[in-house]
Design a protein around this motif. Structure first.
Motif, PDB file in Angstrom:
ATOM      1  N   GLN A   1      41.814 -17.902 -33.449  1.00 51.79           N
ATOM      2  CA  GLN A   1      41.895 -18.840 -34.569  1.00 51.79           C
ATOM      3  C   GLN A   1      41.636 -20.240 -34.023  1.00 51.79           C
ATOM      4  OE1 GLN A   1      42.579 -17.846 -37.893  1.00 51.79           O
ATOM      5  NE2 GLN A   1      42.171 -15.885 -36.921  1.00 51.79           N
ATOM      6  N   GLY A   2      40.638 -20.910 -34.518  1.00 51.77           N
ATOM      7  CA  GLY A   2      40.300 -22.241 -34.036  1.00 51.77           C
ATOM      8  C   GLY A   2      38.814 -22.463 -34.181  1.00 51.77           C
ATOM      9  N   PRO A   3      38.225 -23.331 -33.463  1.00 52.53           N
ATOM     10  CA  PRO A   3      38.749 -24.126 -32.351  1.00 52.53           C
ATOM     11  C   PRO A   3      39.433 -25.394 -32.840  1.00 52.53           C
ATOM     12  CG  PRO A   3      36.440 -24.617 -32.594  1.00 52.53           C
ATOM     13  CD  PRO A   3      36.780 -23.566 -33.628  1.00 52.53           C
ATOM     14  N   TYR A   4      40.316 -25.897 -32.020  1.00 50.25           N
ATOM     15  CA  TYR A   4      40.988 -27.165 -32.260  1.00 50.25           C
ATOM     16  C   TYR A   4      40.637 -28.106 -31.109  1.00 50.25           C
ATOM     17  CZ  TYR A   4      43.481 -24.421 -35.675  1.00 50.25           C
ATOM     18  OH  TYR A   4      43.773 -23.603 -36.726  1.00 50.25           O
ATOM     19  N   GLN A   5      40.412 -29.366 -31.427  1.00 53.36           N
ATOM     20  CA  GLN A   5      39.988 -30.329 -30.412  1.00 53.36           C
ATOM     21  C   GLN A   5      41.105 -30.701 -29.445  1.00 53.36           C
ATOM     22  OE1 GLN A   5      36.828 -31.221 -29.943  1.00 53.36           O
ATOM     23  NE2 GLN A   5      36.411 -29.723 -31.542  1.00 53.36           N
ATOM     24  N   THR A   6      42.352 -30.662 -29.916  1.00 51.32           N
ATOM     25  CA  THR A   6      43.483 -31.035 -29.065  1.00 51.32           C
ATOM     26  C   THR A   6      44.529 -29.929 -29.084  1.00 51.32           C
ATOM     27  OG1 THR A   6      44.709 -32.120 -30.835  1.00 51.32           O
ATOM     28  CG2 THR A   6      43.149 -33.496 -29.584  1.00 51.32           C
ATOM     29  N   LEU A   7      45.341 -29.908 -28.049  1.00 52.14           N
ATOM     30  CA  LEU A   7      46.433 -28.935 -27.983  1.00 52.14           C
ATOM     31  C   LEU A   7      47.453 -29.201 -29.094  1.00 52.14           C
ATOM     32  CD1 LEU A   7      47.712 -26.549 -26.542  1.00 52.14           C
ATOM     33  CD2 LEU A   7      48.784 -28.157 -24.964  1.00 52.14           C
ATOM     34  N   ALA A   8      47.670 -30.470 -29.424  1.00 56.08           N
ATOM     35  CA  ALA A   8      48.621 -30.813 -30.487  1.00 56.08           C
ATOM     36  C   ALA A   8      48.168 -30.255 -31.836  1.00 56.08           C
ATOM     37  CB  ALA A   8      48.796 -32.325 -30.563  1.00 56.08           C
ATOM     38  N   ALA A   9      46.877 -30.336 -32.124  1.00 63.51           N
ATOM     39  CA  ALA A   9      46.356 -29.797 -33.380  1.00 63.51           C
ATOM     40  C   ALA A   9      46.494 -28.279 -33.408  1.00 63.51           C
ATOM     41  CB  ALA A   9      44.902 -30.205 -33.567  1.00 63.51           C
ATOM     42  N   CYS A  10      46.245 -27.643 -32.271  1.00 60.93           N
ATOM     43  CA  CYS A  10      46.399 -26.187 -32.185  1.00 60.93           C
ATOM     44  C   CYS A  10      47.865 -25.800 -32.362  1.00 60.93           C
ATOM     45  CB  CYS A  10      45.860 -25.696 -30.849  1.00 60.93           C
ATOM     46  SG  CYS A  10      45.902 -23.906 -30.663  1.00 60.93           S
TER      47      CYS A  10
ATOM     48  N   TYR B 242      51.078 -12.689 -40.205  1.00 62.54           N
ATOM     49  CA  TYR B 242      50.538 -11.950 -39.069  1.00 62.54           C
ATOM     50  C   TYR B 242      51.629 -11.139 -38.386  1.00 62.54           C
ATOM     51  CZ  TYR B 242      46.677 -15.178 -39.725  1.00 62.54           C
ATOM     52  OH  TYR B 242      45.653 -15.900 -40.256  1.00 62.54           O
ATOM     53  N   THR B 243      51.236  -9.977 -37.851  1.00 57.06           N
ATOM     54  CA  THR B 243      52.169  -9.119 -37.136  1.00 57.06           C
ATOM     55  C   THR B 243      52.542  -9.721 -35.789  1.00 57.06           C
ATOM     56  OG1 THR B 243      51.145  -7.232 -38.196  1.00 57.06           O
ATOM     57  CG2 THR B 243      52.507  -6.777 -36.279  1.00 57.06           C
ATOM     58  N   GLY B 244      51.586 -10.395 -35.140  1.00 58.54           N
ATOM     59  CA  GLY B 244      51.834 -11.002 -33.837  1.00 58.54           C
ATOM     60  C   GLY B 244      51.000 -12.242 -33.639  1.00 58.54           C
ATOM     61  N   LEU B 245      51.486 -13.146 -32.813  1.00 57.83           N
ATOM     62  CA  LEU B 245      50.778 -14.379 -32.483  1.00 57.83           C
ATOM     63  C   LEU B 245      50.840 -14.608 -30.983  1.00 57.83           C
ATOM     64  CD1 LEU B 245      52.305 -16.723 -35.200  1.00 57.83           C
ATOM     65  CD2 LEU B 245      49.954 -15.958 -35.133  1.00 57.83           C
ATOM     66  N   LEU B 246      49.766 -15.135 -30.431  1.00 58.21           N
ATOM     67  CA  LEU B 246      49.750 -15.573 -29.039  1.00 58.21           C
ATOM     68  C   LEU B 246      49.514 -17.068 -29.035  1.00 58.21           C
ATOM     69  CD1 LEU B 246      47.645 -12.799 -27.267  1.00 58.21           C
ATOM     70  CD2 LEU B 246      50.098 -13.179 -27.152  1.00 58.21           C
ATOM     71  N   TYR B 247      50.290 -17.767 -28.242  1.00 56.24           N
ATOM     72  CA  TYR B 247      50.319 -19.229 -28.259  1.00 56.24           C
ATOM     73  C   TYR B 247      48.973 -19.853 -27.880  1.00 56.24           C
ATOM     74  CZ  TYR B 247      52.767 -23.636 -28.353  1.00 56.24           C
ATOM     75  OH  TYR B 247      53.179 -24.888 -28.684  1.00 56.24           O
ATOM     76  N   CYS B 248      48.800 -21.122 -28.158  1.00 60.84           N
ATOM     77  CA  CYS B 248      47.566 -21.871 -27.929  1.00 60.84           C
ATOM     78  C   CYS B 248      47.146 -21.853 -26.464  1.00 60.84           C
ATOM     79  CB  CYS B 248      47.737 -23.315 -28.368  1.00 60.84           C
ATOM     80  SG  CYS B 248      48.018 -23.492 -30.133  1.00 60.84           S
ATOM     81  N   HIS B 249      45.858 -21.724 -26.264  1.00 53.64           N
ATOM     82  CA  HIS B 249      45.276 -21.760 -24.923  1.00 53.64           C
ATOM     83  C   HIS B 249      43.857 -22.298 -25.016  1.00 53.64           C
ATOM     84  CE1 HIS B 249      42.849 -18.147 -25.828  1.00 53.64           C
ATOM     85  NE2 HIS B 249      43.926 -17.749 -26.491  1.00 53.64           N
ATOM     86  N   TRP B 250      43.333 -22.772 -23.893  1.00 54.24           N
ATOM     87  CA  TRP B 250      41.967 -23.290 -23.837  1.00 54.24           C
ATOM     88  C   TRP B 250      41.011 -22.120 -23.661  1.00 54.24           C
ATOM     89  CZ3 TRP B 250      39.168 -27.355 -24.912  1.00 54.24           C
ATOM     90  CH2 TRP B 250      37.879 -27.446 -24.415  1.00 54.24           C
ATOM     91  N   PHE B 251      39.958 -22.104 -24.469  1.00 57.15           N
ATOM     92  CA  PHE B 251      38.904 -21.105 -24.341  1.00 57.15           C
ATOM     93  C   PHE B 251      37.624 -21.856 -24.032  1.00 57.15           C
ATOM     94  CE2 PHE B 251      35.621 -18.346 -26.317  1.00 57.15           C
ATOM     95  CZ  PHE B 251      35.782 -17.243 -25.504  1.00 57.15           C
ATOM     96  N   ARG B 252      36.953 -21.500 -22.965  1.00 55.64           N
ATOM     97  CA  ARG B 252      35.796 -22.271 -22.503  1.00 55.64           C
ATOM     98  C   ARG B 252      34.546 -22.032 -23.328  1.00 55.64           C
ATOM     99  NH1 ARG B 252      32.803 -19.203 -17.907  1.00 55.64           N
ATOM    100  NH2 ARG B 252      33.594 -17.114 -18.273  1.00 55.64           N
ATOM    101  N   GLY B 253      34.623 -21.139 -24.285  1.00 57.21           N
ATOM    102  CA  GLY B 253      33.485 -20.855 -25.143  1.00 57.21           C
ATOM    103  C   GLY B 253      32.762 -19.610 -24.678  1.00 57.21           C
ATOM    104  N   GLY B 254      32.067 -19.009 -25.599  1.00 57.26           N
ATOM    105  CA  GLY B 254      31.311 -17.800 -25.297  1.00 57.26           C
ATOM    106  C   GLY B 254      31.111 -16.996 -26.557  1.00 57.26           C
ATOM    107  N   GLY B 255      29.970 -16.351 -26.644  1.00 58.69           N
ATOM    108  CA  GLY B 255      29.657 -15.604 -27.851  1.00 58.69           C
ATOM    109  C   GLY B 255      29.579 -16.554 -29.034  1.00 58.69           C
ATOM    110  N   PRO B 256      30.172 -16.194 -30.142  1.00 55.71           N
ATOM    111  CA  PRO B 256      30.109 -17.074 -31.310  1.00 55.71           C
ATOM    112  C   PRO B 256      31.138 -18.207 -31.286  1.00 55.71           C
ATOM    113  CG  PRO B 256      31.285 -15.081 -31.858  1.00 55.71           C
ATOM    114  CD  PRO B 256      30.793 -14.909 -30.439  1.00 55.71           C
ATOM    115  N   TYR B 257      31.995 -18.254 -30.256  1.00 55.35           N
ATOM    116  CA  TYR B 257      33.086 -19.223 -30.226  1.00 55.35           C
ATOM    117  C   TYR B 257      32.745 -20.430 -29.353  1.00 55.35           C
ATOM    118  CZ  TYR B 257      35.753 -15.300 -32.067  1.00 55.35           C
ATOM    119  OH  TYR B 257      36.195 -14.256 -32.828  1.00 55.35           O
ATOM    120  N   PRO B 258      32.800 -21.643 -29.914  1.00 53.71           N
ATOM    121  CA  PRO B 258      32.607 -22.836 -29.084  1.00 53.71           C
ATOM    122  C   PRO B 258      33.867 -23.123 -28.260  1.00 53.71           C
ATOM    123  CG  PRO B 258      33.005 -23.465 -31.354  1.00 53.71           C
ATOM    124  CD  PRO B 258      32.929 -21.959 -31.323  1.00 53.71           C
TER     125      PRO B 258
END
Length: 96
Positions: A48-57, A70-86
């Motif tokens: 779910q994202g992307p968010y420009q800042t950790l605070a926004a995420c 949602y049944t489960g959530l995993l906390y915010c993390h940096w994703f370097r991009g790949g595939g359809p995700y920036p």
């Protein structure tokens, strides 16, 4: 030599998982984590994202946690991009 590196990597992953699981905010959101026999998460986890800042995420994550859809959530993390995700900050949701 390769075996030692593999053991170090496995140990690092196990330690990281135990530290995250002991964190109250992380552990509280882990209501359901489906894992395959190989130890990898199933394909039911979505970014779910992307968010420009950790605070926004963090804000979006807290909103999703309070929403309760949602049944489960995993906390915010940096994703370097790949595939359809920036590149950006993402949190993950579990949708069976």
């Amino acid at each position: 030599m390769k075996i030692r590196r593999l053991h170090s990597a496995v140990l690092a992953v196990a330690l990281g998982a135990s530290v995250l699981a002991s964190t109250p905010a992380f552990a509280a959101t882990q209501t359901s984590t489906a894992v395959t026999a190989g130890g990898w998460p199933t394909r039911d986890w979505y970014l779910q994202g992307p968010y420009q800042t950790l605070a926004a995420c963090d804000l979006a994550y807290e909103d999703a946690a309070q929403n309760g859809q949602y049944t489960g959530l995993l906390y915010c993390h940096w994703f370097r991009g790949g595939g359809p995700y920036p590149a950006g900050f993402y949190y993950e949701v579990y949708i069976p």
